[in-house]
Design a protein around this motif. Structure first.
Motif, mmCIF file in Angstrom:
data_model
loop_
_atom_site.group_PDB
_atom_site.id
_atom_site.type_symbol
_atom_site.label_atom_id
_atom_site.label_comp_id
_atom_site.label_asym_id
_atom_site.label_seq_id
_atom_site.Cartn_x
_atom_site.Cartn_y
_atom_site.Cartn_z
ATOM 1 N N SER A 105 0.809 -1.225 0.000
ATOM 2 C CA SER A 105 0.000 0.000 0.000
ATOM 3 C C SER A 105 0.841 1.274 0.000
ATOM 4 O O SER A 105 0.308 2.373 -0.116
ATOM 5 N N ASP A 106 2.174 1.129 0.144
ATOM 6 C CA ASP A 106 3.057 2.296 0.234
ATOM 7 C C ASP A 106 4.070 2.251 -0.899
ATOM 8 O O ASP A 106 4.972 1.409 -0.901
ATOM 9 N N PRO A 107 3.956 3.165 -1.877
ATOM 10 C CA PRO A 107 4.859 3.137 -3.037
ATOM 11 C C PRO A 107 6.342 3.190 -2.655
ATOM 12 O O PRO A 107 7.182 2.638 -3.354
ATOM 13 N N ALA A 108 6.659 3.831 -1.534
ATOM 14 C CA ALA A 108 8.059 3.961 -1.114
ATOM 15 C C ALA A 108 8.644 2.651 -0.596
ATOM 16 O O ALA A 108 9.866 2.487 -0.541
ATOM 17 N N TRP A 109 7.774 1.713 -0.208
ATOM 18 C CA TRP A 109 8.245 0.484 0.422
ATOM 19 C C TRP A 109 7.742 -0.779 -0.280
ATOM 20 O O TRP A 109 7.663 -1.839 0.325
ATOM 21 N N GLN A 110 7.464 -0.664 -1.580
ATOM 22 C CA GLN A 110 6.985 -1.832 -2.312
ATOM 23 C C GLN A 110 8.115 -2.803 -2.660
ATOM 24 O O GLN A 110 7.854 -3.958 -2.993
ATOM 25 N N GLU A 111 9.352 -2.352 -2.579
ATOM 26 C CA GLU A 111 10.518 -3.227 -2.764
ATOM 27 C C GLU A 111 10.908 -3.770 -1.399
ATOM 28 O O GLU A 111 11.354 -3.029 -0.520
ATOM 29 N N GLY A 112 10.740 -5.071 -1.203
ATOM 30 C CA GLY A 112 10.947 -5.671 0.107
ATOM 31 C C GLY A 112 12.362 -5.523 0.652
ATOM 32 O O GLY A 112 12.555 -5.300 1.840
ATOM 33 N N PHE A 113 13.365 -5.650 -0.231
ATOM 34 C CA PHE A 113 14.747 -5.604 0.230
ATOM 35 C C PHE A 113 15.320 -4.186 0.243
ATOM 36 O O PHE A 113 16.540 -4.013 0.365
#
Length: 196
Positions: A105-113
């Motif tokens: 839900s957060d574009p800034a944190w869609q990359e897990g690593f």
């Protein structure tokens, strides 16, 4: 002159008398004396439940988001990893599982690593046994590599940790202090070389 490296130090234990928490404290002091900008955290200060995808679907816990940001901001880490049953602790694995999970839900944190990629990580451990928690490091290293971290080749496992600290929590042996310092120096050196 370049800015001091930002170094995050933490232990994979919340036990009050944890040798690894003592070792993390010593490492943080030594790294600070070496010129690093040190942030020493206690995982017990973060309210993080056991990872559960159904729970995550209701919203990533606020303290997980804080930890994601904190880990992202520090290019260098020192992790003091206790050894439970020949491996790292459930606390440490749970922390890594939460922090590496994407927040859809957060574009800034869609990359897990995002919080892990490119971090230089030094491993320390302490144990009452002769091996000093070495087996926890052998399991932790592949986990960190999978998360896109650079793992420092130099590590240190403090054996017979019950006899290694004085009443103030400092390491008694100069040889042990040199071994910890060697890990710190390598992590700070590599983080400086890899800095964009």
């Amino acid at each position: 002159m370049s800015a001091p490296s930002k170094l995050l130090v933490f232990a994979g234990s919340t036990r009050q008398a944890s040798f690894n928490r003592k070792l993390a404290h010593v490492a943080a002091q030594m790294a600070s004396a070496s010129g690093a900008q040190v942030t020493h955290i206690e995982l017990s200060d973060f309210d993080i439940p056991m990872y559960n995808a159904d729970l995550e679907a209701q919203g990533t816990p606020a303290d997980v988001m804080k930890l994601k940001q904190l880990m992202f901001e520090h290019p260098a880490w020192i992790i003091c990893s206790p050894e439970y049953n020949g491996s790292y602790t459930a606390l440490l694995k749970n922390t890594i599982d939460w922090v590496s999970s994407p927040v859809k839900s957060d574009p800034a944190w869609q990359e897990g690593f995002k919080s892990f990629t490119g971090k230089v990580v030094g491993m320390l451990s302490a144990s009452p046994g002769a091996l000093g928690g070495l087996r926890s490091q052998s399991h932790l290293a592949p986990l960190l590599l999978n998360a896109q971290c650079w793992v420092a080749p130099k590590a240190f496992a403090l054996g017979r940790a019950g006899e290694a600290f004085d009443a103030q929590g400092q390491l008694l042996s100069e040889a042990h202090r040199k071994s910890v310092q060697a890990v710190i120096d390598q992590v700070l050196f590599a983080a400086g070389r890899l800095a964009p």
